[in-house]
Write a protein that holds these residues in place. Structure first.
Motif, PDB file in Angstrom:
ATOM      1  N   ALA A  21       0.826  -1.208   0.000  1.00 58.72           N
ATOM      2  CA  ALA A  21       0.000   0.000   0.000  1.00 58.72           C
ATOM      3  C   ALA A  21       0.858   1.255   0.000  1.00 58.72           C
ATOM      4  N   VAL A  22       1.907   1.271   0.833  1.00 58.15           N
ATOM      5  CA  VAL A  22       2.778   2.452   0.889  1.00 58.15           C
ATOM      6  C   VAL A  22       3.513   2.631  -0.435  1.00 58.15           C
ATOM      7  N   LYS A  23       3.923   1.530  -1.042  1.00 58.03           N
ATOM      8  CA  LYS A  23       4.593   1.633  -2.343  1.00 58.03           C
ATOM      9  C   LYS A  23       3.640   2.200  -3.394  1.00 58.03           C
ATOM     10  N   THR A  24       2.395   1.734  -3.376  1.00 57.05           N
ATOM     11  CA  THR A  24       1.407   2.267  -4.314  1.00 57.05           C
ATOM     12  C   THR A  24       1.207   3.760  -4.094  1.00 57.05           C
ATOM     13  N   PHE A  25       1.068   4.152  -2.839  1.00 55.86           N
ATOM     14  CA  PHE A  25       0.930   5.575  -2.497  1.00 55.86           C
ATOM     15  C   PHE A  25       2.115   6.372  -3.024  1.00 55.86           C
ATOM     16  N   ALA A  26       3.328   5.910  -2.744  1.00 62.57           N
ATOM     17  CA  ALA A  26       4.521   6.648  -3.153  1.00 62.57           C
ATOM     18  C   ALA A  26       4.648   6.707  -4.672  1.00 62.57           C
ATOM     19  N   ASP A  27       4.304   5.619  -5.354  1.00 67.04           N
ATOM     20  CA  ASP A  27       4.344   5.631  -6.816  1.00 67.04           C
ATOM     21  C   ASP A  27       3.365   6.661  -7.372  1.00 67.04           C
ATOM     22  N   ASN A  28       2.190   6.754  -6.765  1.00 68.40           N
ATOM     23  CA  ASN A  28       1.222   7.757  -7.208  1.00 68.40           C
ATOM     24  C   ASN A  28       1.726   9.175  -6.970  1.00 68.40           C
ATOM     25  N   VAL A  29       2.371   9.391  -5.833  1.00 68.67           N
ATOM     26  CA  VAL A  29       2.928  10.715  -5.547  1.00 68.67           C
ATOM     27  C   VAL A  29       3.993  11.065  -6.579  1.00 68.67           C
ATOM     28  N   LEU A  30       4.842  10.102  -6.889  1.00 65.88           N
ATOM     29  CA  LEU A  30       5.922  10.377  -7.841  1.00 65.88           C
ATOM     30  C   LEU A  30       5.412  10.577  -9.271  1.00 65.88           C
ATOM     31  N   ALA A  92      14.892   4.839  -5.803  1.00 70.90           N
ATOM     32  CA  ALA A  92      14.208   5.884  -6.565  1.00 70.90           C
ATOM     33  C   ALA A  92      13.406   6.807  -5.650  1.00 70.90           C
ATOM     34  N   TYR A  93      12.821   6.240  -4.609  1.00 67.91           N
ATOM     35  CA  TYR A  93      12.010   7.057  -3.693  1.00 67.91           C
ATOM     36  C   TYR A  93      12.893   8.038  -2.930  1.00 67.91           C
ATOM     37  N   ARG A  94      13.988   7.547  -2.406  1.00 69.27           N
ATOM     38  CA  ARG A  94      14.920   8.406  -1.683  1.00 69.27           C
ATOM     39  C   ARG A  94      15.477   9.493  -2.602  1.00 69.27           C
ATOM     40  N   LYS A  95      15.807   9.111  -3.825  1.00 67.00           N
ATOM     41  CA  LYS A  95      16.386  10.085  -4.760  1.00 67.00           C
ATOM     42  C   LYS A  95      15.389  11.197  -5.076  1.00 67.00           C
ATOM     43  N   ALA A  96      14.109  10.865  -5.137  1.00 65.45           N
ATOM     44  CA  ALA A  96      13.099  11.899  -5.382  1.00 65.45           C
ATOM     45  C   ALA A  96      13.065  12.881  -4.224  1.00 65.45           C
ATOM     46  N   GLY A  97      13.183  12.370  -2.998  1.00 67.53           N
ATOM     47  CA  GLY A  97      13.248  13.248  -1.842  1.00 67.53           C
ATOM     48  C   GLY A  97      14.500  14.096  -1.842  1.00 67.53           C
ATOM     49  N   GLU A  98      15.634  13.492  -2.211  1.00 69.13           N
ATOM     50  CA  GLU A  98      16.892  14.228  -2.267  1.00 69.13           C
ATOM     51  C   GLU A  98      16.801  15.387  -3.261  1.00 69.13           C
ATOM     52  N   ALA A  99      16.170  15.137  -4.384  1.00 68.06           N
ATOM     53  CA  ALA A  99      16.041  16.184  -5.400  1.00 68.06           C
ATOM     54  C   ALA A  99      15.214  17.351  -4.887  1.00 68.06           C
ATOM     55  N   ALA A 100      14.174  17.062  -4.124  1.00 71.66           N
ATOM     56  CA  ALA A 100      13.349  18.130  -3.554  1.00 71.66           C
ATOM     57  C   ALA A 100      14.139  18.951  -2.551  1.00 71.66           C
ATOM     58  N   VAL A 101      14.925  18.289  -1.705  1.00 75.50           N
ATOM     59  CA  VAL A 101      15.765  19.002  -0.739  1.00 75.50           C
ATOM     60  C   VAL A 101      16.747  19.919  -1.459  1.00 75.50           C
ATOM     61  N   LYS A 102      17.414  19.392  -2.469  1.00 71.28           N
ATOM     62  CA  LYS A 102      18.389  20.192  -3.223  1.00 71.28           C
ATOM     63  C   LYS A 102      17.731  21.401  -3.885  1.00 71.28           C
ATOM     64  N   GLU A 103      16.531  21.199  -4.427  1.00 71.44           N
ATOM     65  CA  GLU A 103      15.810  22.306  -5.062  1.00 71.44           C
ATOM     66  C   GLU A 103      15.488  23.402  -4.054  1.00 71.44           C
ATOM     67  N   MET A 104      15.028  23.010  -2.873  1.00 66.90           N
ATOM     68  CA  MET A 104      14.700  24.004  -1.854  1.00 66.90           C
ATOM     69  C   MET A 104      15.928  24.797  -1.445  1.00 66.90           C
TER      70      MET A 104
END
Length: 551
Positions: A21-30, A92-104
């Motif tokens: 379920a969490v993977k499905t949620f995260a995939d939808n967010v991404l 891939a999930y962690r990298k998406a978070g890392e990219a958001a941090v770097k952007e901020m």
């Protein structure tokens, strides 16, 4: 592609419906929640989407409209992405978070490094500008994921945490803290300031609310834990001591704030206090409203009723106990643990009524306000309004459960936790700490924070039945709150907010099932919201979006 699946259908073939379920949620967010708006497509996320149209939450005010990306309201999402990568091995999930941090850090901070996020700021993804310009920095129970931010960019994180203290401390000599911080404020000497150990409830220009104070304590101690700044630790503990020393000397109860707002105008001696008369320039709002009847104890810091109790005895001690555990074996860690424990024991013993499953409305000196009516209209309500009891919430029960674990089963607190568990429909965790529990495996509870509390007791006692109860609550969450591939209160709600506690706590459950509970970031009750500009009818908040349902 919009992803959704039937949890019940897959539960029989999948080893972990919680992880699925969490993977499905995260995939939808991404796939549905990344920035694809305006001329620049960044690595940021929207705060939420319409589950039918898949359009982002859009905030309108007058003739303006913004697509909200408030990184301060996405810290549970960051913990979810990191935790999911830890459990699945998919980076891939962690990298998406890392990219958001770097952007901020790269594009959305002031000259001192202070991010545009929190209670009064966000990034509009159509223009990539911060909104609302000119409004202050504010974190209140946000509890950002600084460990992750530090891993991504330690220099920028250190700079930002310094900027927070520089912006929010108005007078270092007495730690006059304000919940609002000024952007682009020239950096001062920070930890080199003098401190004069002021007496509790001094008059100051700030509002030393503990919801903002706990975020400040977290930021200072993070500088020590992550960056070795011993002087930051000193100031963080000093700040916590201000709250501890302001507790009532006879009861140990309180406090929500350790200062009084300095009075610049005199309120009327009689009649209702409404509108601007409730502003802090008129001084302490509780003293103005109740002082004539209740005397010197009538201060804002001594108020023990209403929603603030969820912070004072719930969200705040959850974070403080987390920090105490990180600082285990140090003088600072002992101070945080002992005084958090003392505060929770004092409140649960003197205010909690097990038969009614509520906390009595009180002043910090122990005055019971049950059955009393407000004698004057003011900030806290209209004349004749009853002082209302406070029912235990998930954060309060989680704080108590965490305190039980870290204290090795304090007997006084255990009895209160026991009654809260029984009253919440979780069954009996044991007459005494460590005794055989009689848990309710048929519970209908679907509250993620209560699930986290159950996991605390499982971690503390290593009793398999607590994990079985946790799985039952996890099943309830999937049945009741997992809709359209997101976590929502009901299937009929219009918007899915990405920063929900459920995915974080379900990852904690899965980690516990795998016997490695510390592999994922914990849920610490942090949350975020954004207040808009004042307008007729009050100040709008983005939280109202997530209450809307389809007709």
């Amino acid at each position: 592609m919009f992803i959704s699946f039937d949890v019940k259908a897959q539960a029989s073939t999948k080893s972990s419906p919680y992880l699925d379920a969490v993977k499905t949620f995260a995939d939808n967010v991404l796939t549905q929640g990344k920035d694809t708006y305006g001329d620049v497509h960044s690595s940021l996320f929207v705060d939420g989407i319409n589950v039918r149209t898949r359009e982002p939450v859009r905030w309108g005010y007058d003739d303006q409209s913004w697509i909200i990306s408030n990184f301060g309201s996405q810290q549970n999402l960051m913990r979810t992405l990191v935790g999911l990568s830890e459990l699945t091995g998919d980076k891939a999930y962690r990298k998406a978070g890392e990219a958001a941090v770097k952007e901020m850090f790269a594009n959305h901070s002031d000259e001192t490094g202070l991010l545009y996020w929190g209670g009064h700021q966000f990034v509009d993804l159509e223009t990539m500008e911060n909104q609302f310009k000119g409004r202050p920095h504010e974190l209140k129970n946000n509890y950002p994921f600084y460990e992750f931010m530090w891993e991504v960019d330690s220099a920028a994180t250190r700079k930002m945490l310094h900027a927070m203290w520089n912006a929010h401390i108005l007078e270092w000599e007495k730690l006059d803290l304000n919940r609002h911080g000024e952007y682009d404020l020239e950096m001062g000497p920070l930890w080199e300031h003098k401190f004069h150990h002021p007496k509790p409830f001094f008059e100051g220009e700030g509002l030393t609310f503990i919801n903002a104070g706990t975020d400040m304590i977290q930021s200072a101690l993070s500088l020590y834990l992550l960056g070795g700044e011993d002087k930051a630790k000193t100031w963080g503990i000093r700040l916590y001591k201000q709250y501890v020393q302001a507790r009532h000397p006879n009861t140990g109860l309180g406090v929500y704030q350790y200062s009084q707002p300095k009075r610049h105008e005199m309120p009327p001696a009689e009649g209702p206090l409404t509108g601007e008369l409730t502003f802090s320039r008129y001084g302490d709002r509780a003293a103005n409203q109740f002082g004539e009847v209740y005397g010197d104890v009538a201060l804002e810091g001594n108020v023990l009723w209403g929603g603030r109790m969820e912070t004072l005895y719930g969200r705040s001690p959850v974070m403080l106990l987390y920090l105490a555990e990180k600082l285990e074996g140090t003088e600072a860690g002992d101070y945080l643990l002992n005084h958090s424990l003392e505060g929770l024991i004092a409140y649960t013993q003197q205010a909690y009524v097990p038969e009614e499953n509520h906390f009595k409305p009180m002043w910090a000196d122990g005055t019971d306000l049950t059955g009393k009516l407000m004698p004057r209209t003011g900030y806290y309500g209209k004349k004749g309004t009853p002082f209302r009891a406070f029912e235990p919430t998930g954060p309060v029960i989680l704080a108590a459960a965490k305190a039980v674990r870290l204290s090795g089963g304090n007997s006084a607190l255990w009895q209160k936790v026991r009654h809260m568990f029984i009253n919440e429909g979780l069954g009996d965790p044991g007459v005494e700490y460590g005794e055989q529990p009689d848990l309710n495996m048929g519970t209908e509870v679907s509250n993620a924070t209560l699930l986290a509390a159950v996991l605390e007791l499982h971690k503390s006692l290593d009793e398999p039945s607590f994990l079985e109860l946790a799985e039952r609550i996890g099943d309830n969450i999937l049945s009741v709150k997992f809709h359209h591939g997101f976590f929502m209160d009901t299937a009929n709600h219009k918007y899915a907010k990405f920063d929900r506690p459920e995915p974080v706590v379900l990852l904690m459950l899965e980690a516990a099932r795998q016997g490695k509970p510390d592999i994922v970031p914990p849920y610490l009750t942090g949350y975020g919201s954004t207040d808009g500009e004042p307008e007729k009818g009050g100040r709008p908040t983005d939280e109202t979006f997530y209450e809307e349902t389809f007709k």
